[in-house]
Design a protein around this motif. Structure first.
Motif, PDB file in Angstrom:
ATOM      1  N   ASP A  79      28.892  18.774  37.356  1.00 15.60           N
ATOM      2  CA  ASP A  79      28.546  17.446  37.871  1.00 15.60           C
ATOM      3  C   ASP A  79      27.109  17.068  37.510  1.00 15.60           C
ATOM      4  O   ASP A  79      26.805  15.892  37.296  1.00 15.60           O
ATOM      5  CB  ASP A  79      28.725  17.416  39.392  1.00 15.60           C
ATOM      6  CG  ASP A  79      30.143  17.787  39.820  1.00 15.60           C
ATOM      7  OD1 ASP A  79      30.630  18.842  39.369  1.00 15.60           O
ATOM      8  OD2 ASP A  79      30.766  17.032  40.582  1.00 15.60           O
ATOM      9  N   ILE A  80      26.211  18.062  37.442  1.00 15.59           N
ATOM     10  CA  ILE A  80      24.816  17.774  37.051  1.00 15.59           C
ATOM     11  C   ILE A  80      24.779  17.256  35.609  1.00 15.59           C
ATOM     12  O   ILE A  80      24.095  16.272  35.307  1.00 15.59           O
ATOM     13  CB  ILE A  80      23.925  19.031  37.216  1.00 15.59           C
ATOM     14  CG1 ILE A  80      23.792  19.384  38.703  1.00 15.59           C
ATOM     15  CG2 ILE A  80      22.546  18.821  36.590  1.00 15.59           C
ATOM     16  CD1 ILE A  80      22.977  20.636  38.998  1.00 15.59           C
ATOM     17  N   ILE A  81      25.530  17.892  34.714  1.00 14.95           N
ATOM     18  CA  ILE A  81      25.594  17.435  33.316  1.00 14.95           C
ATOM     19  C   ILE A  81      26.186  16.024  33.250  1.00 14.95           C
ATOM     20  O   ILE A  81      25.690  15.159  32.524  1.00 14.95           O
ATOM     21  CB  ILE A  81      26.434  18.414  32.460  1.00 14.95           C
ATOM     22  CG1 ILE A  81      25.745  19.784  32.377  1.00 14.95           C
ATOM     23  CG2 ILE A  81      26.694  17.851  31.062  1.00 14.95           C
ATOM     24  CD1 ILE A  81      24.445  19.807  31.601  1.00 14.95           C
ATOM     25  N   VAL A  82      27.237  15.785  34.034  1.00 14.49           N
ATOM     26  CA  VAL A  82      27.871  14.458  34.057  1.00 14.49           C
ATOM     27  C   VAL A  82      26.875  13.415  34.579  1.00 14.49           C
ATOM     28  O   VAL A  82      26.793  12.303  34.053  1.00 14.49           O
ATOM     29  CB  VAL A  82      29.174  14.503  34.899  1.00 14.49           C
ATOM     30  CG1 VAL A  82      29.700  13.107  35.170  1.00 14.49           C
ATOM     31  CG2 VAL A  82      30.230  15.346  34.185  1.00 14.49           C
ATOM     32  N   HIS A  83      26.087  13.760  35.600  1.00 16.32           N
ATOM     33  CA  HIS A  83      25.039  12.858  36.101  1.00 16.32           C
ATOM     34  C   HIS A  83      24.036  12.524  34.990  1.00 16.32           C
ATOM     35  O   HIS A  83      23.615  11.374  34.854  1.00 16.32           O
ATOM     36  CB  HIS A  83      24.302  13.511  37.274  1.00 16.32           C
ATOM     37  CG  HIS A  83      24.993  13.324  38.589  1.00 16.32           C
ATOM     38  ND1 HIS A  83      24.350  12.918  39.729  1.00 16.32           N
ATOM     39  CD2 HIS A  83      26.298  13.479  38.942  1.00 16.32           C
ATOM     40  CE1 HIS A  83      25.221  12.845  40.728  1.00 16.32           C
ATOM     41  NE2 HIS A  83      26.406  13.192  40.271  1.00 16.32           N
ATOM     42  N   ARG A  84      23.654  13.543  34.221  1.00 15.04           N
ATOM     43  CA  ARG A  84      22.676  13.312  33.145  1.00 15.04           C
ATOM     44  C   ARG A  84      23.259  12.380  32.077  1.00 15.04           C
ATOM     45  O   ARG A  84      22.570  11.489  31.579  1.00 15.04           O
ATOM     46  CB  ARG A  84      22.255  14.650  32.527  1.00 15.04           C
ATOM     47  CG  ARG A  84      21.369  15.477  33.458  1.00 15.04           C
ATOM     48  CD  ARG A  84      21.076  16.851  32.870  1.00 15.04           C
ATOM     49  NE  ARG A  84      20.272  17.645  33.794  1.00 15.04           N
ATOM     50  CZ  ARG A  84      20.062  18.953  33.672  1.00 15.04           C
ATOM     51  NH1 ARG A  84      20.617  19.616  32.657  1.00 15.04           N
ATOM     52  NH2 ARG A  84      19.312  19.592  34.544  1.00 15.04           N
ATOM     53  N   LEU A  85      24.522  12.611  31.726  1.00 17.68           N
ATOM     54  CA  LEU A  85      25.173  11.743  30.731  1.00 17.68           C
ATOM     55  C   LEU A  85      25.255  10.306  31.244  1.00 17.68           C
ATOM     56  O   LEU A  85      24.963   9.355  30.515  1.00 17.68           O
ATOM     57  CB  LEU A  85      26.581  12.277  30.423  1.00 17.68           C
ATOM     58  CG  LEU A  85      26.661  13.552  29.585  1.00 17.68           C
ATOM     59  CD1 LEU A  85      28.040  14.198  29.709  1.00 17.68           C
ATOM     60  CD2 LEU A  85      26.348  13.288  28.117  1.00 17.68           C
ATOM     61  N   LEU A  86      25.641  10.152  32.512  1.00 20.61           N
ATOM     62  CA  LEU A  86      25.773   8.807  33.085  1.00 20.61           C
ATOM     63  C   LEU A  86      24.404   8.120  33.174  1.00 20.61           C
ATOM     64  O   LEU A  86      24.283   6.920  32.905  1.00 20.61           O
ATOM     65  CB  LEU A  86      26.424   8.893  34.469  1.00 20.61           C
ATOM     66  CG  LEU A  86      26.707   7.552  35.165  1.00 20.61           C
ATOM     67  CD1 LEU A  86      27.686   6.708  34.345  1.00 20.61           C
ATOM     68  CD2 LEU A  86      27.263   7.774  36.577  1.00 20.61           C
ATOM     69  N   ALA A  87      23.378   8.900  33.548  1.00 17.17           N
ATOM     70  CA  ALA A  87      22.026   8.324  33.656  1.00 17.17           C
ATOM     71  C   ALA A  87      21.548   7.812  32.302  1.00 17.17           C
ATOM     72  O   ALA A  87      20.949   6.736  32.210  1.00 17.17           O
ATOM     73  CB  ALA A  87      21.064   9.382  34.199  1.00 17.17           C
TER      74      ALA A  87
END
Length: 908
Positions: A739-747
């Protein structure tokens, strides 16, 4: 200083290329000794009075181990590991000298330099000397010829007066290994790697991962990875065909002729009891009985490509021979063979959980040889068993290092004006969280409000963990390695330090928190009209449990903003769920249990299956919706490197057991997820309300594992269970690194943060996914093991109980029974070592098991006794015996009384 060597090399095209090899030699490396006043030392690591009480070396001394000692042994003292090339110790490789011999010579030169360097300070050293440790006879002789102090590792360790137990920790040398094996060859020779590689290239051998069976120690499968979905499993049966492979080794297998292919055995067979002699191995070959089932590709292990040995937890089987130092060690993991070790501490280690490492497995030994590593504590003790559980499932659980903690925000922490400038201020919204009782790592919160145009605005607000964990630092690397938080009974192993997990990232009520928000405009038919994502600041108005939220929704007297928000969410969630199910999403079942713990002893005093409420489903629906919305957004922006999650459709054969189990009562269609979902919804039997739940439990067992993957490395994105074309994990960054990686991609996608190279590298993303999948799987296994251990603790004080249950599976010599009241599975065996076995007939086609005159089918109702069998302290298990149906000579009478549980306080 630079030393270089130049030579010419002929290229493939016939040209000549000049090659220059350069060595950078430093003259500024300090020796690290406290006695030295000559070196310009930044810090000293070697003590002045380096004393280990040794009968060989009565003087202070430093040890320099050679390469092989470092690789194979555990030693303890002031040790110097040689790393950087110092000007005075550099040597060139001589003509005809092997790389290994050159390394040995370099170590001897370094030892000589150290000895001479320290002699300069002789007046201050009290006779400080340097000792070389080697197990190489040639190296030892040359060192002695050079006037160096040198000992074999074993003779030095045996000389340590204060630490006699260290002898047990020595890995066996080749000589020792030969000593403790028999002269009889029990296994075929392993082929050399060159032969294996040739065989794999010509397709006469297959390469795969060896997976030992938990239920039958004479059986295993080798998983051979093919292209895409094209993978195969090769069945291996019998000791000689298993040929010394250990669970998770990478092996080469040769397929047997088709006429020799067999079916997997349905016999449960454990390698138990007293230690057998090596010569008994051949007798065991005949014990596997294949049933009349589908034959599978069958083979034999011809060589080992890569050993995946690790230190194993388990217990010592102390030898019956008095004064013997050789004993068998039984690992906790039934897939690992017993290991022969040498120890002089057997009486001390008896009854303890210990760790042992394998050193080798000669072809003339029934068991591998190994050595003692360390003790973990008394078997059966809660802390010891928890440590074993974490070690055996490879769960990183050490305290966070100072390097990791140094990247945490300094306290007191507060949201700064700069933070506010980059975020939407959503603090006025009526946001609340709904979680299980006692939850402190609150990842998600929700809001729902009516808009002026009559539509609804719904927001899912997720803890903004990626604000605190920046790419590539020690905190980020530690979280990436751990991959997930692991929840055991009464204990949590955090993925990130507690300051983040339970405080600064946790969306607790009535405090300002940083969030990443997914906000939809939705009409009253639950159709999404608009979606947007934003970094935000929220202030949750309430942290509720599922039960508290449910009570608010149901209480007609309540009409405050929080309750109105919850009712709006619940109404939409029901429509969303119906829409999902209409598309073919599966509603499966697995029994989860909840322990009530004694507040003082922390032992379980009550055991119940978890009840799910509407509010559980409400939260789940919006988490699913957020995950799907984010998945689509990051894939649209980054088609090559989006981290997604897929759930492959099971191969049709997976459903065989489900179809067979249901066929006498209902027909199950498995052509698609929708067909299966509709069949399960329609599967009802009058007078048997639990039938549908049992079917769903069995259907869950047929499913494949959902996995993380990188979009640029795969073409099949579909999530079978959710009937969604795309999916990811966005909603739990406190407890899942994905989820942290997904947050970074979305950001990056919405311009709220900057990118970095690894985020856009599909190969690195794919490697990360492999680790996350492994950690996630191990976490699930660890949780199950923790439930099993606490279940045993619960039954320990309860004597024999009798309960109703249902047959979940039939085996060749047993039935697996599910007890709904406790969410517990156990095995009722019908063959016994202690008494005459009844007449048993197993039919694969049913599958059915006839015991005397009674025939058992899957889902039959039975009554059993439940008790804890702690005769084997390492493998304690729940024992079940049949009460009903009454089968003369097989069933046991129902116990007259049940031992009452002590009245104890419940820790709510």
């Amino acid at each position: 200083m630079l030393k270089s060597k130049t030579f010419v090399k002929k290229t493939r095209s016939g040209g000549v290329m000049k090659v220059v090899r350069e060595h950078y030699l430093r003259d500024d490396i300090w020796c690290g000794s406290e006695v030295c006043t000559e070196c310009k030392q930044e810090s000293t690591v070697l003590q002045k009075d380096a004393c280990m009480e040794s009968s060989l070396c009565s003087y202070p001394h430093y040890l320099v181990p050679d390469t092989n000692v470092v690789l194979h042994q555990v030693v303890k003292s002031d040790i110097k590991f040689l790393q950087t090339i110092e000007y005075d110790t550099f040597i060139e490789r001589e003509p005809g000298e092997s790389a290994n011999d050159r390394n040995d010579r370099a170590i001897r030169v370094a030892v000589k330099w150290y000895s001479q360097h320290l002699k300069t300070f002789e007046s201050d050293t009290d006779g400080l000397k340097v000792v070389l440790l080697t197990n190489d006879q040639g190296n030892k002789q040359k060192a002695q010829d050079n006037g160096l102090l040198v000992y074999k590792c074993e003779e030095y360790v045996k000389s340590l007066i204060a630490n006699p137990e260290l002898v047990d920790r020595l890995a066996l040398s080749s000589d020792d290994k030969n000593e403790i094996t028999s002269s009889k060859v029990l296994f075929p020779e392993h082929l050399p790697l060159s032969r294996i590689q040739t065989g794999i290239k010509s397709s006469s051998f297959l390469q795969g991962t060896f997976r030992a069976s938990r239920d039958n120690y004479l059986e295993a499968t080798v998983f051979v990875q093919g292209e895409g979905e094209d993978s195969t499993e090769v069945l291996i049966q019998g000791l000689q065909n298993l040929n010394r492979a250990v669970h998770q080794d990478v092996v080469a297998v040769q397929l047997l002729p088709r006429s020799e292919w067999v079916a997997p055995s349905s016999v449960v067979l454990q390698d138990e009891g007293t230690a057998k002699d090596d010569e008994d191995a051949e007798e065991e070959e005949g014990k596997v009985t294949a049933v009349e089932a589908a034959r599978k590709p069958t083979g034999k292990v011809v060589g080992i490509i890569k050993r995946n040995w690790r230190p194993f937890c388990g217990m010592l089987n102390v030898s019956q021979i008095k004064e013997s130092t050789r004993h068998l060690f039984t690992p906790a993991d039934r897939r690992i063979p017993r290991i022969r070790i040498e120890t002089r501490q057997a009486s001390t280690l008896s009854g303890q959980r210990i760790m042992v490492a394998i050193d080798g497995w000669p072809k003339d030994s029934r068991y591998p040889n190994g050595h003692f590593v360390r003790s973990l504590g008394g078997a059966g003790e809660k802390d010891t068993e928890e440590e074993v559980l974490l070690l055996e499932h490879d769960v990183p659980h050490q305290a966070f290092s100072q390097a990791v903690l140094s990247f945490l925000p300094k306290m007191p922490w507060a949201i700064t004006p700069e933070d506010m400038m980059k975020r939407e201020d959503l603090r006025p919204l009526t946001v609340c969280s709904v979680d299980p009782p006692g939850c402190t790592d609150i990842d998600d919160a929700l809001h729902c409000r009516e808009l002026e145009n009559g539509n609804l605005e719904v927001g899912v607000h997720i803890a903004d963990v990626s604000h605190f964990i920046r790419p590539g630092n020690a905190l980020d690397k530690e979280a990436a390695n751990r991959g997930t938080t692991v929840y055991l009974c009464g204990k949590r192993i955090d993925m990130v330090p507690e300051l983040l997990s339970s405080n600064l990232c946790s969306l607790r009520s009535n405090v300002d928190r940083l969030a990443f928000s997914c906000i939809w405009e939705i009409n009253h038919k639950a159709e999404i009209l608009k979606t947007r994502f934003t970094k935000s600041v929220i202030n949750s108005k309430a942290s509720l449990t599922y039960a508290e939220a449910q009570m608010r929704i149901d209480d007609t007297n309540k009409n405050d903003d929080i309750t109105k928000s919850l009712r709006g969410l619940n109404k939409l969630a029901k429509i969303l769920k119906r829409q999902r199910i209409e598309k073919g999403a599966l509603t499966l079942s697995s029994l989860e249990v909840r322990f009530h713990m004694d507040s003082e002893t922390h032992d379980p005093i009550d055991l119940q299956t978890k009840e799910l409420m509407e509010t559980n489903s409400m939260v789940e629906e919006f988490m699913l919706l957020a995950n799907i919305s984010v998945a689509q957004k990051i894939y649209d922006e980054f088609s090559e490197c989006a981290l997604l999650r897929k759930h492959p459709a099971p191969p049709p054969s997976n459903y065989d057991i489900l179809i067979k189990a249901a066929k006498s009562k209902v027909k199950i269609h498995t052509d698609s997820a929708k067909a299966l979902a509709d069949s399960l919804d329609a599967a009802k039997v009058d007078g048997f309300p639990y039938f549908n739940t049992l079917l769903r439990i069995l259907a869950t067992r047929c499913m494949m594992q959902a996995v993380y993957f990188c979009s640029g490395m795969d073409s099949d994105f579909h999530h079978y269970g959710l009937a969604s074309p795309i999916y990811t994990h966005f909603t739990s960054p406190i407890r899942r690194y994905a989820d942290i990686i997904v947050h970074r991609l979305l950001a990056v996608a919405i311009g709220a943060d900057t990118t970095y190279p690894d985020l856009m590298d599909k190969h690195k993303q794919s490697a990360l996914c492999n680790n996350l999948n492994y950690r996630h799987k191990m976490s699930q296994y660890a949780q199950r093991a923790s439930v099993a251990f606490h279940t045993q603790l619960f039954f320990k004080s309860r004597g024999i109980l009798n309960e109703e249950g249902f047959v979940l599976f039939v085996r060749k010599n047993a039935i697996i029974v599910l007890i709904p009241k406790f969410g517990l599975e156990g095995t009722v065996f019908f063959d016994s070592k202690d008494k005459v076995s009844p007449n048993i007939v197993f039919e694969e086609e049913g599958p059915t098991l006839s015991v005397e005159q009674h025939k058992f089918h899957i889902f039959d109702k039975v009554k059993v006794t439940i008790s804890l069998d702690d005769s084997n302290i390492q493998h304690q298990k729940i024992r079940m015996a049949l009460i009903e149906p009454v089968i003369p000579g097989v069933s046991v009478p129902a116990p007259d009384t049940e031992r009452p549980a002590k009245k104890q306080k419940l820790d709510h």
